[in-house]
Design an enzyme around this catalytic site. Structure first.
Site, PDB file in Angstrom:
ATOM      1  N   MET A  31     -41.487  -8.844  30.045  1.00 40.09           N
ATOM      2  CA  MET A  31     -42.325  -8.456  31.541  1.00 40.09           C
ATOM      3  C   MET A  31     -41.593  -7.593  32.242  1.00 40.09           C
ATOM      4  O   MET A  31     -42.212  -6.790  32.858  1.00 40.09           O
ATOM      5  CB  MET A  31     -42.249  -9.820  32.122  1.00 40.09           C
ATOM      6  CG  MET A  31     -43.350 -10.908  31.677  1.00 40.09           C
ATOM      7  SD  MET A  31     -43.612 -12.207  32.669  1.00 40.09           S
ATOM      8  CE  MET A  31     -42.088 -13.221  32.535  1.00 40.09           C
ATOM      9  N   CYS A  32     -40.353  -7.396  32.124  1.00 42.00           N
ATOM     10  CA  CYS A  32     -39.397  -6.415  32.760  1.00 42.00           C
ATOM     11  C   CYS A  32     -39.477  -5.090  32.222  1.00 42.00           C
ATOM     12  O   CYS A  32     -39.392  -5.269  30.761  1.00 42.00           O
ATOM     13  CB  CYS A  32     -38.366  -6.720  33.277  1.00 42.00           C
ATOM     14  SG  CYS A  32     -38.279  -8.494  34.336  1.00 42.00           S
TER      15      CYS A  32
END
Length: 630
Positions: free
Chosen positions: A506-507
């Site tokens: 997600m990052c």
């Protein structure tokens, strides 16, 4: 005054250089002259009727209009031609042989004067402009020359000529470009003529001094030319005419008969450099940094380094097209921040950020437009405000907007329809679209809309130690060649890649320098592309215009690639464009909720079926071969 004395002289002018003069000099130096330090003409209009009572000389006012060839004069003003030599290096200015320089200018005035006595008056400015610090070094010189034989040794008042003062004043008002006149045999004021003055021996000179019974040093120029024209003249009558009070008349005597009457390059004494405010013969220095509007200074300073490129390295570089380009940044994260900083460094003035996120605590160290106090606030608005703090004249706007993403079901159709309309309007309003978002599916709709509106798209995408920068090929009806877009390599329609991802997915997990590299290359690609109106051109004044740039940090390599548009591309193929043109939002809505619908429209589904059929044929062939071997 005493009955007899040696004629003395006052300085010709007192200079006043307006700030607009230096601003125009700066503009000319940057945009026009560049490394050219040759003589540039100046024009000044002297007001001899309204001289301040406290002034000893006529003020020589120079403004931005002094650089104009046709500097409109007002009634009763006297035009005066001059020149400026602006040096490229301060040491050149300092080391110049000032006396030799002024002597050369005096010789020019002398040569003009022996052709027309009214042309022996001029002025010159030497200068150096420090455009980074807004410091200007300058020195005004008025070439005043005198040959030894033209020295006036004896002067006596001549009251009988006072009646001519008003006649001369009126004559000079009508003949505003003249500096001298004479009295003819009928006691009429006429233009200078050496044959007439040889007989009448009466010369009237327009004066710029206000000191009692002391003419300006320009008088020496006229007397030197007079003696050249009438070499055997010794005694004559001299009228010093001032437009206000203070005119006077003299009986004058030259030191001797001119022994060099045939010489056009005489031995003469030259003076004329203006004294500074301390009364010393030295240049003056003006620091405008504290006087000019800081915003004006910032505006000019931003363009300074860019314009210096045109002096020597890239004289054909078109900076205006970059400055006037309206840029839309889709994404105000790491890429958006670095791209915006590079854009303003190139002089771009209009930037719009689009983002729906807020600043998280992990962002400020990687995203250059935010700091700790910004955490929790909307990114787009903050990014725009940050650019304005960096450069207050930026036209920067932040728009909080969620880009409808393919493969993500509609949650609020009304809101997402509004976002779609707003996004399309923004793309229409801008010239260059940067796709800097962090997922593939969020790039699909902007790619489609940009293709519909025929806008240039610059894509930047990051991997852990790699990056991609590419430009989308605009539709060109006159050319069969079209470059591919971000999705032209896909064999399936984009789908939801964000759901069910772990934290490291997600990052944005990349080597920190990758974003800076991709951002800078994306902006440099844009500036190169803008140098030609044909997006398919191979080179510009800045060099190549690659289609794709792929970089790999594990071995520090860069590849330049070019791929054509794919006829079944889910974002730019003719069938997709046609479907969107016919259905608009309804097409987008179906594509968002059902990616397979997009595959059917683009023809990818047929390709998939063909690939599957070929695969099945291969497997069947392998089974047959196995049976035979067995």
């Amino acid at each position: 005054m005493s009955s007899e004395r040696v004629l003395s002289y006052a300085p010709a002018f007192k200079s006043f250089l307006d700030t607009s003069f230096f601003q125009e000099l700066s503009r000319l130096k940057l945009d026009v002259l560049k490394l050219d330090s040759t003589c540039q003409p100046l024009t000044v209009n002297l007001d001899l009727h309204n001289i301040p009572k406290s002034a000893d000389q006529v003020p020589l006012f120079l403004t931005n209009r002094s650089f104009e060839k046709h500097n409109n004069k007002r009634t009763n003003e006297v035009p005066l031609q001059g020149s400026i030599f602006n040096f490229n290096v301060l040491d050149e200015f300092k080391n110049l042989d000032k006396q030799l320089f002024l002597h050369q200018r005096a010789l020019e005035c002398w040569e003009d004067g022996i052709k027309d006595i009214n042309k022996c008056v001029s002025f010159v400015i030497i200068s150096f402009a420090d455009l980074k610090k807004y410091r200007f070094y300058y020195w005004l010189g008025v070439p005043c020359f005198q040959r030894p034989s033209s020295t006036v040794l004896h002067v006596r008042p001549e009251p009988s000529l006072k009646g001519l003062f008003s006649k001369c004043q009126k004559w000079f008002d009508v003949n505003y470009s003249k500096w001298v006149c004479i009295l003819d045999a009928d006691d009429e004021i006429v233009n200078y003529d050496k044959c007439i003055i040889r007989k009448t021996k009466v010369l009237a000179i327009r004066d710029t001094s206000t000191m009692e019974n002391v003419p300006s040093a320009l008088t020496k120029n006229f007397l030197s030319v007079l003696q050249y024209d009438v070499p055997d003249l010794i005694d004559f009558k001299l009228l010093i005419i001032r437009q206000n009070e203070g005119s006077f008349a003299l009986n004058a005597t030259f030191a001797s008969i001119d022994p060099q009457s045939s010489s056009s390059n005489p031995d003469m004494k030259v003076s004329g450099w203006e004294r500074n405010v301390q009364g010393k013969l030295a240049p003056r220095v003006v620091d405008l940094s504290s006087l000019l509007d800081p915003l004006k200074i910032a505006d000019q300073s931003v363009d300074l380094n860019l314009k210096l490129m045109k002096w020597r390295i890239l004289p054909d570089l078109n900076l205006d097209i970059i400055k006037n380009t309206k840029v839309l940044l889709l994404g105000a994260g790491t890429l958006g921040c670095y791209v915006s900083r590079a854009l303003i460094a190139w002089g771009v003035r209009k930037i719009t950020f689009v983002d729906n996120g807020t600043v998280s605590y992990s962002n400020p160290v990687r995203q250059a437009l935010y700091n700790f106090e910004d955490c929790g606030k909307p990114k787009a608005e903050l990014a725009a405000a940050s650019l304005k703090r960096i450069f207050p004249l930026m036209d920067a706007t932040g728009v909080k907007l969620s880009i409808p993403m393919i493969g993500h079901k509609l949650v609020n159709e009304e809101a997402q329809h509004k976002d779609f309309d707003r996004l399309r309007a923004l793309i229409k309003e801008h010239d260059i679209i940067f796709l800097l978002v962090d997922s593939r599916e969020s790039r699909w709709l902007p790619s489609l809309l940009s293709n519909i509106e025929n806008k240039t798209v610059i894509n930047a995408a990051l991997g852990f130690d790699s990056y991609l920068v590419m430009r989308h090929g605009n539709r060109d009806e006159q050319s069969s060649k079209q470059l591919g877009c971000y999705f032209c390599h896909d064999v399936v329609a984009p789908t939801d890649s964000l759901t069910d991802r772990t934290l490291d997915q997600m990052c944005t997990v990349t080597r920190p320098g990758v974003a800076m590299m991709a951002s800078s290359l994306a902006v440099e690609l844009m500036t190169s592309l803008l140098q030609t109106k044909y997006s398919g051109s191979e080179t510009t004044v800045l060099g190549d215009i690659p289609h794709q740039i792929r970089g790999f940090l594990h071995n520090f390599s860069i590849l330049k690639l070019e791929t054509p548009a794919y006829e079944h591309c889910p974002a730019c193929s003719p069938k997709v464009i046609e479907a969107f043109t016919d259905l608009g939002w309804e097409f987008v809505k179906k594509a968002l909720e059902h990616p397979l619908y997009l595959e059917e429209i683009s023809g990818l589904s047929v390709i998939k079926q063909e690939v599957e059929r070929l695969g099945n044929d291969v497997f069947e062939w392998e089974d047959d071969e196995s049976d035979e071997i067995a």
